[in-house]
Structures are given as C-alpha cells and as structure tokens.
Write a protein that holds these residues in place. Sequence first.
Motif: not given
Length: 177
Positions: A78-97
């Motif tokens: 569960s922690y891995a899925f939550m952490g992976f989700y945060i990593l992916i959305i932060e990556t999307i935020w970084h590149f969408s900027g």
Amino acid sequence: MHLNTKKIAFAGVMLALTEVGIALGSVIETNTLFLLAAASFFVGIVIQEFGLKSGAGFLLAGILLAILLSPNKLYVVSYAFMGFYILIIETIWHFSGRASGWIRSRNFFWLMKYLVFNVLYIPGLIYFWSMLSEKKTAKGIMLMSAVFGQFILFVFDKTYEYAMGKIWKENRHKFGF
C-alpha cells in the motif's frame, strides 16, 4: 560537500519517519491508511527539496527497508502504491510546467492524476477481489469499489496538496531550506 551531507542526513530522518509511519500502521489498526498516506508524503517532500531522482531513490529505499522491518507486508504494498503515485504526479507536474497550452492547465493535471491512479488501482482491485473468492465477484461490488476509490483519491490528493502547499511550505525553513 556540506550540502550533500545535509541532504543525506535530512533524507535519513525522513526515511526513519516513513518507517515509523508504516510500522505504526500495523500497531494502530484504526489509523492505518492515514499513517501510510503520511509516510508516503515524505516522498513528496524529498522530491520538492532534492528533485525527482532523489525522490525515486528515497521511495525505493523506503520500500526495501519496509520489506525488512514491517510486520505486515500488505502495508508495504500500500505504501509503495501511494509513494509511486506521488512520484508519478510530481513527475507530471514537473514536465507539464515546461509545456505550453492545455497541457499546462490544472484540468490536464487532474485528468492525468485520475488516469495514473486508475492504471494503478483497477488492476489491483481486480487482483484483490480474485484473491478473496474463486467465483466471479458481483459487478455491483466491483463498481462500488471503483467509485469509492475515486473518492479516496480525491481525499488523498487534497490532503497531499494541503500537506505540501501549507504545512511543509510554512515549516521547511525550520530545517534550513
């Protein structure tokens, strides 16, 4: 050299707090999801302070250490899925900027969040229900679980945005950032 030492020390403290959150999830059963979500928020803090690569390394270290230390391995998943989700959305935020037009919009970002979440959640949900029973699960229960997951994503995401935008932003100077 001083900056790297500070970075390692800070990430080590965040990793320790992550592991405490995961372990406490096993002890305090009524707050398991809250504690796992709070533990995964440290991934976002490391990403914001040190970048995406450091955040990915932090998540990997958190998962590996939790496998060794956590009494309940389902909480590690569960922690891995939550952490992976945060990593992916932060990556999307970084590149969408860096992008222009509609890709930079808040609507695109929310669409991507729901897409990423459902790519992680729906297969996990199907696998979970298949483990519970050999017979086919009622479509109504699966649909309710999928809809409830969307609500949980909304709450998780709003909590994460508040934690990063308000709590961490106001307190990061206490850590020398």
